[in-house]
Design an enzyme around this catalytic site. Structure first.
Site, PDB file in Angstrom:
ATOM      1  N   TYR A  10       2.453  -1.314  32.094  1.00 22.01           N
ATOM      2  CA  TYR A  10       1.230  -0.507  32.196  1.00 22.01           C
ATOM      3  C   TYR A  10       1.192   0.172  33.568  1.00 22.01           C
ATOM      4  O   TYR A  10       0.755   1.310  33.694  1.00 22.01           O
ATOM      5  CB  TYR A  10       0.011  -1.396  32.012  1.00 22.01           C
ATOM      6  CG  TYR A  10      -0.031  -2.053  30.658  1.00 22.01           C
ATOM      7  CD1 TYR A  10      -0.599  -1.387  29.575  1.00 22.01           C
ATOM      8  CD2 TYR A  10       0.514  -3.318  30.456  1.00 22.01           C
ATOM      9  CE1 TYR A  10      -0.634  -1.979  28.324  1.00 22.01           C
ATOM     10  CE2 TYR A  10       0.476  -3.918  29.212  1.00 22.01           C
ATOM     11  CZ  TYR A  10      -0.092  -3.242  28.144  1.00 22.01           C
ATOM     12  OH  TYR A  10      -0.110  -3.836  26.920  1.00 22.01           O
ATOM     13  N   ASN A  30      -5.212   3.121  20.636  1.00 22.49           N
ATOM     14  CA  ASN A  30      -4.242   4.057  20.092  1.00 22.49           C
ATOM     15  C   ASN A  30      -4.327   4.137  18.566  1.00 22.49           C
ATOM     16  O   ASN A  30      -4.027   3.181  17.890  1.00 22.49           O
ATOM     17  CB  ASN A  30      -2.863   3.611  20.543  1.00 22.49           C
ATOM     18  CG  ASN A  30      -1.821   3.914  19.498  1.00 22.49           C
ATOM     19  OD1 ASN A  30      -2.033   4.659  18.562  1.00 22.49           O
ATOM     20  ND2 ASN A  30      -0.695   3.326  19.649  1.00 22.49           N
ATOM     21  N   CYS A  60       3.281   1.119  21.169  1.00 22.93           N
ATOM     22  CA  CYS A  60       2.605   0.436  22.279  1.00 22.93           C
ATOM     23  C   CYS A  60       3.102  -0.992  22.411  1.00 22.93           C
ATOM     24  O   CYS A  60       2.838  -1.648  23.402  1.00 22.93           O
ATOM     25  CB  CYS A  60       1.105   0.467  22.058  1.00 22.93           C
ATOM     26  SG  CYS A  60       0.638   0.364  20.340  1.00 22.93           S
ATOM     27  N   HIS A  61       3.838  -1.468  21.437  1.00 21.49           N
ATOM     28  CA  HIS A  61       4.346  -2.848  21.514  1.00 21.49           C
ATOM     29  C   HIS A  61       5.492  -2.929  22.515  1.00 21.49           C
ATOM     30  O   HIS A  61       5.958  -3.998  22.858  1.00 21.49           O
ATOM     31  CB  HIS A  61       4.792  -3.310  20.122  1.00 21.49           C
ATOM     32  CG  HIS A  61       5.882  -2.496  19.529  1.00 21.49           C
ATOM     33  ND1 HIS A  61       5.640  -1.395  18.747  1.00 21.49           N
ATOM     34  CD2 HIS A  61       7.218  -2.620  19.634  1.00 21.49           C
ATOM     35  CE1 HIS A  61       6.817  -0.899  18.381  1.00 21.49           C
ATOM     36  NE2 HIS A  61       7.781  -1.613  18.918  1.00 21.49           N
ATOM     37  N   GLU A  67      13.928  -5.181  17.791  1.00 19.90           N
ATOM     38  CA  GLU A  67      14.500  -3.962  18.371  1.00 19.90           C
ATOM     39  C   GLU A  67      15.585  -4.273  19.393  1.00 19.90           C
ATOM     40  O   GLU A  67      16.130  -3.391  20.017  1.00 19.90           O
ATOM     41  CB  GLU A  67      13.384  -3.139  19.017  1.00 19.90           C
ATOM     42  CG  GLU A  67      12.409  -2.635  17.960  1.00 19.90           C
ATOM     43  CD  GLU A  67      11.444  -1.633  18.538  1.00 19.90           C
ATOM     44  OE1 GLU A  67      11.398  -1.467  19.749  1.00 19.90           O
ATOM     45  OE2 GLU A  67      10.726  -1.002  17.740  1.00 19.90           O
TER      46      GLU A  67
END
Length: 110
Positions: free
Chosen positions: A32, A54, A62-63, A91
DNA sequence: AACTTGACAGCAG
DNA sequence: GCTGCTGCCAAGT
């Protein structure tokens, strides 16, 4: 004459935050604080608030945004944090003890 | 218009 | 190393 439509116009700040997050590639993460710095502000709290609101879920990953210490932070929905871990792990981002492994290496820089 | 809250970050104890 | 307080800025009530 178009009366004011109910178009939920998000503030420029919010759009800027979402755009910044959108630049994060798969298998990469950011903090952030980095987003705040990229926007030219110190409002890390405001950035977090923007991410939570969002509305463009799949478009704005955003993860992939975590704390500066490499911790997961939070997420929205039930079992939020757990889900965030699963997504990141899926991912290619390995997580151990609720923190990201090799965080500095996976950390994406704008 | 003012106060409170908030998906953090940094420092002190 | 962990817990707690403060600071930052914007949005919501």
């Amino acid at each position: 004459m178009a009366a004011q439509q109910h178009t939920v116009t998000a503030t420029p700040f919010q759009q800027a935050v979402w755009e910044a997050i959108r630049q994060i590639p798969t298998g990469r993460v950011t903090t952030y604080g980095d987003i705040a710095a990229y926007l030219g502000t110190k409002a890390v709290r405001a950035v977090g608030t923007a991410a939570g609101r969002n509305p463009n879920a799949p478009q704005v990953p955003c993860h992939r945004v975590v704390c500066a210490d490499g911790k997961i932070g939070k997420y929205s929905g039930p079992g939020a944090v757990k889900r965030k871990k699963e997504l990141l792990s899926h991912e290619g981002v390995e997580i151990a003890g609720g923190k990201i492994v090799d965080f500095e290496t996976l950390r994406y820089r704008f």
